[in-house]
Design an enzyme around this catalytic site. Structure first.
Site, PDB file in Angstrom:
ATOM      1  CE  LYS A  92     102.355  36.684  23.975  1.00 29.32           C
ATOM      2  NZ  LYS A  92     101.802  35.828  22.898  1.00 29.32           N
ATOM      3  CE1 TYR A 128     103.781  39.941  23.833  1.00 29.32           C
ATOM      4  CE2 TYR A 128     105.452  39.811  25.552  1.00 29.32           C
ATOM      5  CZ  TYR A 128     104.936  39.369  24.353  1.00 29.32           C
ATOM      6  OH  TYR A 128     105.565  38.363  23.664  1.00 29.32           O
TER       7      TYR A 128
END
Length: 303
Positions: free
Chosen positions: A159, A155
């Protein structure tokens, strides 16, 4: 903020932050394409917008592949005639520490967040350039992408990559009048409700209807999903026509501009650096004030 005549797509907008973004854009006058993998969530979101007098259409699709991205953009053009705003919000979580994270855990998150942002933004940019009237790409990042976060290799990497793409595309699309920005949101969602310091406070607020306390809204910058949605509306508007290439944080009462990475300290050695020379000066020179890493643990005030 008047978005009358504008058309927006918001990926992952069946619930949570994405739904708040779609509803805020519709409330400002934009026609909105809602996207989610859950047909019932799409149907409910479209009904919620249209029942309030807004314009909305739905697309059930898993973001990631080119076909899904092009289908979402084509739906906007077919239903409403054009595309002006693309908000890439769709995402999933597969949290595990590095030594337990599988290939599938990594690939699934990167496909939806990073590849999904790429494919959807590319399809939107192609359409916006053909229209010749500019546009807005709003890419949703996370504090984890700015600072790293325990258990979120996949993640955080995705991001962080999204912010890098925003800076790159801001340059590439400037001549076409298309702005590109990354939003770094913090809000009370199903994910943040599991954080021990937040959980009881959020639960109490939901039970009693009382506002979240100042320490949460200001110190932690955490509020409702509606608090975050206002930034999306601003970035979609003419008021933000000269805002591009930025990473902007919002949550609760806090609005922030994230710094771009830059050299913090520099030293020079004639002829270059040997490993011994680096070691001799590191702690008193370039490395004397190392950067922090990780999202700081939230601290509730003592009662």
């Amino acid at each position: 903020m008047d978005l009358q005549g504008k058309v927006a797509v918001v990926t992952g907008s069946g619930r949570g932050l994405g739904l708040a973004y779609a509803q805020a854009l519709a409330a400002a006058g934009a026609a909105v394409v809602v996207n989610d993998i859950d047909p019932e969530a799409v149907h409910t979101a479209v009904d919620a917008i249209t029942s309030q007098g807004g314009k909305a259409a739905g697309v059930v699709a898993a973001v990631g592949d080119t076909a899904a991205a092009e289908h979402i953009v084509e739906t906007a053009v077919r239903e409403f005639g054009r595309l002006d705003v693309c908000v890439t919000n769709a995402g999933i979580l597969r949290d595990r520490v590095l030594w337990k994270m599988t290939d599938d855990d990594f690939d699934a998150v990167v496909k939806v967040h990073l590849r999904g942002t790429f494919t959807c933004a590319r399809a939107a940019a192609v359409r916006m350039r053909e229209q010749g009237t500019g546009g807005r790409l709003v890419l949703i990042s996370s504090p984890a992408g700015q600072r790293g976060n325990f258990g979120q290799t996949n993640y955080a990497a995705a991001k962080a990559g999204i912010v890098a793409m925003a800076r790159t595309w801001a340059m590439e699309l400037a001549r076409a009048g298309i702005t590109v920005n990354a939003v770094v949101p913090v809000a009370a969602t199903e994910m943040t409700k599991t954080i021990p310091a937040f959980a009881p406070v959020i639960a109490d607020s939901e039970r009693t209807g009382a506002p979240l306390p100042d320490w949460l809204r200001k110190d932690e910058g955490l509020g409702t999903v509606e608090d975050v949605a206002s930034l999306i509306t601003f970035l979609a508007s003419e008021a933000a026509k000269d805002v591009t290439g930025q990473a902007i944080g919002i949550g609760g009462d806090r609005l922030a501009l994230w710094a771009h990475p830059k050299e913090k300290s520099v030293a020079f050695a004639d002829g270059g650096w040997s490993a011994d020379a680096i070691g001799a000066q590191w702690h008193s020179g370039v490395g004397a004030d190392p950067e922090t890493y990780g999202i700081p643990a939230p601290q509730a005030p003592e009662v």
